[in-house]
Design an enzyme around this catalytic site. Structure first.
Site, mmCIF file in Angstrom:
data_model
loop_
_atom_site.group_PDB
_atom_site.id
_atom_site.type_symbol
_atom_site.label_atom_id
_atom_site.label_comp_id
_atom_site.label_asym_id
_atom_site.label_seq_id
_atom_site.Cartn_x
_atom_site.Cartn_y
_atom_site.Cartn_z
ATOM 1 N N GLU A 193 -6.104 95.209 -96.086
ATOM 2 C CA GLU A 193 -6.927 96.331 -97.134
ATOM 3 C C GLU A 193 -7.189 97.775 -96.447
ATOM 4 O O GLU A 193 -8.217 98.108 -96.500
ATOM 5 C CB GLU A 193 -8.353 95.545 -97.215
ATOM 6 C CG GLU A 193 -8.083 94.258 -97.879
ATOM 7 C CD GLU A 193 -9.520 93.569 -98.283
ATOM 8 O OE1 GLU A 193 -10.437 94.081 -97.873
ATOM 9 O OE2 GLU A 193 -9.462 92.489 -99.001
ATOM 10 N N GLU A 316 -5.487 86.842 -99.685
ATOM 11 C CA GLU A 316 -6.712 86.222 -100.038
ATOM 12 C C GLU A 316 -6.996 86.092 -101.465
ATOM 13 O O GLU A 316 -6.751 86.511 -102.193
ATOM 14 C CB GLU A 316 -7.776 87.342 -99.350
ATOM 15 C CG GLU A 316 -7.796 87.486 -97.989
ATOM 16 C CD GLU A 316 -8.594 88.499 -97.511
ATOM 17 O OE1 GLU A 316 -9.686 88.571 -98.247
ATOM 18 O OE2 GLU A 316 -8.641 88.995 -96.433
ATOM 19 N N SER A 612 -20.462 101.743 -129.521
ATOM 20 C CA SER A 612 -19.932 100.066 -129.262
ATOM 21 C C SER A 612 -19.585 99.812 -127.971
ATOM 22 O O SER A 612 -19.517 98.618 -127.346
ATOM 23 C CB SER A 612 -18.809 99.713 -130.277
ATOM 24 O OG SER A 612 -17.772 100.556 -130.283
#
EC number: 3.2.1.4
Length: 814
Positions: A193, A316, A612
């Protein structure tokens, strides 16, 4: 330790059959015989032939199928620092018995590396890593080793590239040299990572600079490994994207070093995020939409890489425990089946942490008793992967109870060891307690002092707060301001715009209005009067329960029952928007239990003004062609609510679907936002007292309806926007105002809206109001799916929240 048999005569006999190889024997060899393609010792036992086989990366990954992470172990500062026991071969054998065919061994080298320029790795640490790798290989499994939690010095920016690369290359030179003679059952992973920690784009695919530097890091490591000799010229190597994400922006910019056919793409995919990782997200998984969505995500990876000959390993994945075992089982089986059927191997992230209902509970194996916390999940993984376990799993029979603290005077929160100070020793001790490395604190009041957010639980939330305190990002703990739940001061906290003029009960209308309370007992019910089809979400002790509706009637609803007797925390959230009618809360009932003191209001407050998108219109829908259904409007999972939770803030949402500043959607008649904004109850004409809720942050996300079916007049739009900002500034003189655009516009409409809003922000800044900012959300492109009527999906709301959270943190230092 393996014994390599170098016998020229045997090699001469077999080289034409088997090619180049190493021969591994478990005991001294006294004689050999050949049986077909097998090499047997004098007793007739087969000797294992292990070398760098003529096998493609695609086929190797197909062999692996399903793997397991030895998490929070060698990736900790020391092997047992985070509460897990020392790894044993018996532990790995237990993993193999269940059918796992590979173990990813995350390794953090940082605290075991000497100074520049050699960056010599501590010999004892390298030996221990090799010992654990041998445990795995001796079980006939694949092993992956990497450079894991080393992000403090692997920094993917141009300014840090050279320094980081020099150290990374030196570290990999030593690792590669140590393992150069191992066969192809050992894989390397360049980094884990890699990302620019703390940057706004850290988990959003990174910046171009981040991705470019990561590509250069990957190339440098692959070249270093290939040049180190032995079998490393053919070693299979995993390379990650920025943060190992599967987002398109990261995948598109990933460069395979030298287009090497033995390089494998490394991705981490805890999908879907709100089920797999978010403790406040959904606890249910298993609908046809859920399955189709996950399959679609895996299809995208397959079509991009595997279909084109590039192997992929999802290094992972996993799901946290939210007391939702059946959904986790269904998810595990489907995930494994869909991935493996596409030639993608998957590795469950097992960090050894077990505390049901907590945000870090990924553990499958009880490493102390060598039994399984969740045998059902393990079996589901094997069914999905098409693997037969060697034995039936032994479950772990009991849960670890969380102690209930007794209130004691003069508690110093955070001081778990009772030495009168709050420092890193307390932080380490708290982490060990959470990971079950210790069963109690040295101080008699340690249990109370550890619960720094006063939620009657000791978990990773407390640990995060402790770290923030030590890093001086907070100056006190929430527990210092909170009241102790008791029966002397019962009450309810109302979050949102409520009208209390009716003695029968308070009324609300806007999206996200919610009531929050503490109660003692085993059950809770509520009586609600609703003017339309309104949907609600109860969250008990942090666990979201299935939503329910009250449709134009008065109804008593059993929210929860069968709880362990004690103190509990309840949030009851209005999922649907104001246009579906007002709601009145007529009372709560706790059976033989009782209402306790009201929770303390959060200090941080955010007001959201929108349409919305802010309402979360259709975000749980299954198709962009599907029309609006109230059930699928979940404001709890709107970008607004997620952002507020990210920042430990409350959220007031003043939003109405189809509304605009100068025109409503399609030119529909009716009130505009400035007509709705002043009201508590927009249908009843009850006006809001702005002094009751003074936010530090106001987020405006308007303009979509002004530029969707036709384009607003510039002068009218800019004037209306400035009038809204003036109204906000009049009510909240010190607020930071974030003016947002996206994610539903496109083309000319997007260009005009962006241009006009930017002009408004610039005009405010030039006039001296420097607390007005522009934010553009990621525009949806279908990669994260759609809700109903082309509205943002929950995944898109999450991306919006990540962007907005980063912007607010940057401006306010939260």
């Amino acid at each position: 330790m393996k014994k390599i048999v170098s016998l020229v005569c045997v090699l001469v006999m077999l080289v034409s059959i088997l090619g180049s190889f190493s021969v591994v024997a478990a005991s001294p060899v006294k004689g050999f015989q050949v049986s077909g393609t097998k090499l047997l010792d004098a007793s007739g036992n087969e000797l294992v032939m292990r070398g760098m086989r003529d096998i493609s990366a695609i086929d190797l990954v197909k062999e692996i199928k399903i793997g397991w992470n030895l998490g929070n172990t060698l990736d900790a500062p020391t092997e047992t620092a985070w509460g897990n026991p020392r790894t044993t071969k018996a532990m790995i054998e237990k993993v193999r018995e269940m059918g796992f065919n590979a173990v990813r061994v995350p390794v953090t080298w940082d605290t075991h590396i000497g100074p520049a320029p050699d960056y010599k790795i501590d010999e004892a640490w390298l030996n221990r890593v090799e010992e654990v790798v041998n445990y795995v290989l001796d079980c006939g499994m694949y092993a992956i080793i990497n450079v894991h939690h080393d992000n403090t010095w692997i920094i993917p920016t141009y300014a840090n590239e050279q320094r980081s690369k020099e150290k990374l290359v030196k570290v990999w030179e030593q690792i590669a040299t140590r393992f150069k003679d191992y066969d192809d059952h050992l894989l390397f992973e360049t980094m884990n990572e890699p990302r620019e920690v703390g940057s706004p784009m850290e988990w959003m695919g990174g910046t171009y600079e981040n991705r470019d530097v990561i590509n250069r890091f990957n190339l440098a490591v692959v070249n270093t490994i290939r040049a180190s000799g032995g079998n490393n010229d053919k070693r299979f190597i995993l390379v990650p994207t920025n943060a190992a994400t599967g987002l398109d922006v990261a995948l598109n910019d990933l460069v395979i070093p030298n287009n090497d056919s033995r390089v494998i793409v490394s991705i981490h995919a805890y999908s879907p995020y709100f089920f797999a990782m978010d403790v406040n997200g959904t606890s249910y998984w298993g609908s046809d939409y859920d399955k189709a969505s996950l399959t679609s995500e895996l299809d995208a990876i397959y079509n991009r890489f595997v279909k084109n000959g590039r192997a992929v390993i999802i290094g992972e994945f996993g799901t946290i425990d939210k007391n939702n075992l059946s959904s986790r089982v269904a998810h595990a089986e489907h995930y494994a089946r869909e991935a493996v059927s596409r030639g993608i191997a998957v590795f469950w992230w097992d960090n050894g942490y077990y505390n049901p209902g907590d945000a870090e509970t990924y553990a499958l194996l009880n490493r102390k008793t060598l039994s399984w916390y969740y045998p059902e999940i393990v079996q589901a993984l094997m069914r999905g992967a098409g693997v037969e376990p060697l034995v039936s799993p032994t479950p772990t029979p009991t849960l670890m109870p969380t102690p209930s603290p007794t209130v004691t005077a003069n508690i110093l929160y955070g001081d778990v060891n009772g030495d009168g100070k709050i420092n890193s020793t307390d932080c380490t001790m708290l982490k060990r307690y959470i990971l079950r490395g210790i069963e109690e604190f040295p101080s008699p009041s340690g249990i109370i002092a550890a619960d720094v957010n006063a939620d009657l639980k000791i978990n990773s939330t407390d640990l995060v707060l402790m770290k923030k305190y030590l890093l001086r990002s907070i100056d006190k703990f929430p527990a210092e301001d909170s009241q102790t739940p008791d029966e002397d001061n019962p009450g309810i906290l109302y979050n949102g715009r409520f009208d209390f003029s009716d003695p029968n009960g308070p009324k609300c209308a806007w999206s996200g209005s919610n009531v929050e309370l503490n109660f003692y007992g085993t059950e809770a019910s509520v009586t609600i009067k609703s003017g339309g089809e309104n949907w609600f979400q109860a969250i008990v002790d942090g666990n979201p329960l299935p939503p329910f509706s009250v449709n134009a009637t008065t109804s008593t609803v059993k929210l929860v029952s069968g709880l362990a007797e004690g103190a509990h925390h309840l949030v009851l959230w209005k999922r649907t928007e104001a246009s579906l009618g007002e709601v009145q809360f007529l009372g709560f009932d706790f059976g033989s239990g009782k209402l306790l003191a009201a929770p303390k209001p959060l200090e941080r407050k955010i007001e959201f003004i929108g349409d919305s998108i802010t309402c979360a219109y259709g975000n749980e829908g299954t198709s962009k062609e599907q029309s609006f259904t109230p059930k699928n409007e979940n404001s709890y999972m709107s970008y607004a609510a997620i952002t507020a939770r990210n920042l430990n803030a409350s959220a007031n949402m003043i939003a109405w679907s189809g509304i605009g500043l100068t025109m409503n959607y399609g030119g529909a008649p009716g009130p505009l936002i400035m007509d709705r904004y002043p009201y508590t109850l927009p249908y009843s004409g009850v006006r809001w007292d702005f002094s009751k809720y003074v936010p530090q942050v106001v987020v405006i996300n308007l303009g979509t309806n002004d530029f969707s079916t036709s384009f607003a007049d510039k002068t009218k739009f800019v004037t209306a926007y400035k009038n809204l900002i003036s109204e906000v500034r009049r009510n909240y003189p010190d607020a930071h105002i974030f003016c947002c655009v996206g994610p539903m516009l496109w083309g000319t409409g997007l260009d005009l809206c962006r241009s006009y809003v930017t002009e408004v922000v610039n005009d405010c800044n030039r006039s001296g109001d420097l607390k007005v900012y522009f934010v553009e959300f990621p525009q949806q492109d279908g990669s994260t799916g759609y809700g109903e009527d082309w509205h943002p999906s929950i995944a898109t709301h999450q991306l919006m929240a990540e962007r907005l959270t980063a912007e607010i943190k940057n401006k306010l230092g939260w």
